[in-house]
Write an enzyme that holds these catalytic residues in place. Structure first.
Site, PDB file in Angstrom:
ATOM      1  N   ASP A   7      45.318  42.299  36.179  1.00  0.00           N
ATOM      2  CA  ASP A   7      46.330  41.337  35.724  1.00  0.00           C
ATOM      3  C   ASP A   7      45.972  40.826  34.334  1.00  0.00           C
ATOM      4  O   ASP A   7      44.798  40.827  33.950  1.00  0.00           O
ATOM      5  CB  ASP A   7      46.368  40.111  36.639  1.00  0.00           C
ATOM      6  CG  ASP A   7      46.687  40.478  38.070  1.00  0.00           C
ATOM      7  OD1 ASP A   7      47.307  41.532  38.275  1.00  0.00           O
ATOM      8  OD2 ASP A   7      46.302  39.700  38.950  1.00  0.00           O
TER       9      ASP A   7
HETATM   10  N1  URA Z   1      43.567  41.746  42.292  1.00  0.00           N
HETATM   11  C1  URA Z   1      44.272  40.825  41.612  1.00  0.00           C
HETATM   12  O1  URA Z   1      44.846  39.916  42.195  1.00  0.00           O
HETATM   13  N2  URA Z   1      44.330  40.927  40.276  1.00  0.00           N
HETATM   14  C2  URA Z   1      43.705  41.888  39.584  1.00  0.00           C
HETATM   15  O2  URA Z   1      43.791  41.910  38.360  1.00  0.00           O
HETATM   16  C3  URA Z   1      42.973  42.825  40.310  1.00  0.00           C
HETATM   17  C4  URA Z   1      42.923  42.746  41.669  1.00  0.00           C
END
Ligand code: URA
Length: 239
Positions: free
Chosen positions: A104
């Site tokens: 993310d």
């Molecule tokens: N899980 C998440 O919630 N975000 C990420 O970036 C990776 C795994």
């Protein structure tokens, strides 16, 4: 056998037309002889190629490890926003590498990039069970029952079932989460489902590959031969 302009473009991070120009200008020698025809086929495994007098080695696939800082999006390109590829120099950006899976925008940590599609597929696919370890800071104190909730397979708010995962409590509001799949916002949604919204999230490892605990520094490097061997073994691939 591959065309000389493709060899030079791939090895030196040039476009095909830039490579063609370099070849026609006499900058490229193969086994000691200057070749000026971009369409000439050469044996990529055996030929000794130089560009402007420097050895120029062709590799079909490239593998990079990036310590992603929070704030960048995981994409190869975006019209307006900065992407993880913007941390790489132009000659690497021009190649066909792409992120392996997704972190993310607000997540930092270990992100692989490659142009090896099979490798990328296997790292992401739950079938190959590659453990990915995240360190999370959460809003509310973790509870002693949380590890067992993760172990028995959580069901997210929208009904999505997760494979069994591990949660290790480090501190009242800090934990390590290990997952072997990669659903959308998975770790954030898993922690939210037990009432612990995530404040910060950092991926520390993918299989045997690691980054340092601190914040994502935006540093990148190629995987070492040793790391590649470990990954290929884990993924059941021939090297
Ligand atoms: N899980 C998440 O919630 N975000 C990420 O970036 C990776 C795994």
């Amino acid at each position: 056998m591959i065309r000389l302009d493709k060899y030079i473009a791939d090895a030196a991070g040039l476009t095909r037309s830039e490579a063609g120009k370099a070849i026609r200008s006499g900058a490229v020698a193969v086994d000691g002889t200057v070749l000026r025809k971009p369409e000439r086929k050469i044996d990529e495994a055996a030929a000794a190629v130089s560009l402007n007098g420097m050895p120029c080695v062709w590799r079909r696939f490239r593998y990079y490890l990036l310590d992603k800082p929070a704030g960048l999006i995981t994409a190869s390109r975006d019209r307006t926003r900065e992407t993880v590829l913007d941390l790489f120099p132009p000659e690497i950006r021009k190649t066909d590498i792409a992120p392996v899976g997704r972190l993310d925008k607000d997540t930092s940590g270990l992100l692989l990039l490659t142009n090896d599609g099979e490798f990328a597929h296997r790292v992401i696919s739950p079938k190959y069970e590659v453990p990915k370890v995240y360190r999370a800071a959460v809003e509310h104190p973790l509870e002693p029952e949380d590890p067992e909730r993760f172990r028995s397979g959580l069901v997210l708010a929208d009904g999505t079932a997760c494979l069994p995962a591990e949660l290790e409590i480090l501190d009242a509001c800090e934990c390590l989460v290990t997952v072997r799949e990669g659903k959308y916002h998975q770790v954030r949604r898993m922690l939210a489902s037990v009432g612990k919204p995530v404040l910060t999230l950092r991926r520390l490892s993918v299989g045997p590959l690691r980054v340092e605990p601190g914040p994502g520094a935006g540093r990148w490097r190629e995987l070492t031969e040793e790391e590649l061997c470990m990954m290929f073994k884990l993924l059941g691939m021939e090297k």
